[in-house]
Scaffold this motif. Structure first.
Motif, short mmCIF file in Angstrom:
data_model
loop_
_atom_site.label_atom_id
_atom_site.label_comp_id
_atom_site.label_asym_id
_atom_site.label_seq_id
_atom_site.Cartn_x
_atom_site.Cartn_y
_atom_site.Cartn_z
N ASP A 6 1.30 0.28 -11.24
CA ASP A 6 0.57 1.38 -11.86
C ASP A 6 0.01 2.30 -10.79
O ASP A 6 -0.60 1.86 -9.82
CB ASP A 6 -0.60 0.83 -12.70
N GLY A 7 0.23 3.60 -10.98
CA GLY A 7 -0.23 4.58 -10.01
C GLY A 7 0.79 4.89 -8.95
O GLY A 7 0.58 5.75 -8.11
N ALA A 8 1.94 4.19 -8.97
CA ALA A 8 2.98 4.43 -7.97
C ALA A 8 4.10 5.30 -8.53
O ALA A 8 5.12 5.48 -7.89
CB ALA A 8 3.57 3.11 -7.48
N ALA A 21 -5.18 6.08 -0.64
CA ALA A 21 -4.12 5.08 -0.73
C ALA A 21 -4.33 4.24 -1.98
O ALA A 21 -5.45 4.12 -2.50
CB ALA A 21 -4.09 4.19 0.51
N HIS A 22 -3.24 3.66 -2.46
CA HIS A 22 -3.29 2.77 -3.61
C HIS A 22 -2.69 1.43 -3.17
O HIS A 22 -1.69 1.41 -2.47
CB HIS A 22 -2.47 3.35 -4.77
N ARG A 23 -3.31 0.33 -3.59
CA ARG A 23 -2.84 -0.99 -3.17
C ARG A 23 -2.58 -1.88 -4.37
O ARG A 23 -3.25 -1.79 -5.39
CB ARG A 23 -3.87 -1.65 -2.24
N TRP A 24 -1.58 -2.79 -4.18
CA TRP A 24 -1.23 -3.74 -5.22
C TRP A 24 -1.08 -5.12 -4.60
O TRP A 24 -0.62 -5.26 -3.47
CB TRP A 24 0.11 -3.37 -5.88
N GLU A 61 0.84 -1.20 0.00
CA GLU A 61 0.00 0.00 0.00
C GLU A 61 0.87 1.25 0.00
O GLU A 61 1.89 1.31 0.69
CB GLU A 61 -0.92 0.03 1.22
N ARG A 62 0.47 2.25 -0.78
CA ARG A 62 1.14 3.54 -0.78
C ARG A 62 0.13 4.63 -0.49
O ARG A 62 -0.88 4.76 -1.18
CB ARG A 62 1.82 3.82 -2.11
N SER A 63 0.40 5.43 0.54
CA SER A 63 -0.49 6.53 0.90
C SER A 63 -0.21 7.74 0.02
O SER A 63 0.92 8.00 -0.37
CB SER A 63 -0.29 6.90 2.37
N HIS A 64 -1.26 8.47 -0.31
CA HIS A 64 -1.11 9.72 -1.04
C HIS A 64 -2.20 10.68 -0.59
O HIS A 64 -3.04 10.35 0.26
CB HIS A 64 -1.15 9.48 -2.55
#
Length: 268
Positions: A75-77, A61-64, A54-57
């Motif tokens: 994608d999205g990171a 957040a976006h998860r893979w 997970e990456r917070s923004h």
């Protein structure tokens, strides 16, 4: 033959930090990947899909999935993982093409680093004859001795980022001068890329690089200290070649590896 003898006595330790590409769904692998990518990443435990990256923004957040993350499909990171791989390859190529100092004139080619699964580095002094021929650090008799001992501890060469302070073989395997160490600034760039948590510094040249002391590795061996510039713990040890030169260094060499193992256990 010293290589036919048992390795220095060290406490066996199996590190759960080892990255196993076949276990990409493990939470430990996910944690290692998150730490490697940087502070914006963390492990997210999904009840159905298992551990995810997970990456917070700003917008949430976006998860893979781990399979996508391990394959570099982020994608999205912002292509963080892909960029890391590209930067590693670029730095590797820059070192091979380096002509910064006079040592390049006396060697076959600069010897770059070998990439490991963990952000733990082994830093030796300078390439010898076997390293110069193969293009890889810490090979030959000295390397065999080191990797045999570490294998007995449950480690593999592929676990670690392996490198030297100076990338070109000095004539007659002489100790690199302070000026040569200063000019060869590749190690600093490697550390900025790898961001190691732990470094095993082997030999007086590595000691000099991290402390400014031109000698004293025997007194430092078996000790660990925090290095504020690189934000990493540094364990000091005898270079394995010193055991080939003098059998009496065997126990001291083992002491350095014991301390290194102790530090690895703390990260476990």
């Amino acid at each position: 033959d010293i290589l036919s003898r048992p390795p220095p006595t060290v406490e066996a330790v199996t590190s759960p930090l080892r990255f196993d590409p076949g276990a990409i769904n493990s939470i430990e692998t996910c944690r290692i990947l998150a730490e490697t990518l940087g502070p914006d990443f963390r492990v997210y435990e999904d009840a159905e899909q298992g551990p995810m990256l997970e990456r917070s923004h700003a917008n949430g957040a976006h998860r893979w999935s781990m399979s996508d993350a391990a394959a570099g499909r982020l994608d999205g990171a912002g292509g963080v993982l892909q960029k890391s791989v590209v930067k590693t390859k670029e730095l590797h190529g820059q070192i091979v093409a380096c002509t910064k100092c006079e040592l390049r004139q006396s060697c076959k080619a600069p010897v770059p680093f070998d990439v490991g699964h963990l952000n733990i580095m082994l830093v030796a002094e300078a390439p010898g004859r076997d390293e110069d021929r193969s293009g890889h650090p810490l090979v030959g008799q000295a390397g065999d001795l080191l990797w045999h001992a570490l294998d007995q501890m449950g480690f593999k060469r592929s676990d670690f980022h392996v490198t030297n302070v100076v990338k070109c073989r000095p004539p007659k395997n002489a100790k690199p001068t302070a000026e040569q160490v200063s000019v060869c600034d590749w190690l600093d760039k490697e550390m900025r890329l790898v961001r190691p948590k732990l470094i095993l510094a082997l030999g007086n040249t590595a000691l000099q690089y991290f402390t400014g002391l031109e000698k004293g590795i025997m007194a430092k061996t078996g000790t660990t200290e925090w290095h504020p510039k690189h934000r990493a713990w540094i364990s000091y040890g005898m270079h394995p070649a010193s055991v080939l030169w003098h059998d009496s260094n065997d126990k001291l060499f083992g002491r350095g590896l014991e301390e290194f193992a102790r530090m690895v256990r703390q990260f476990c």
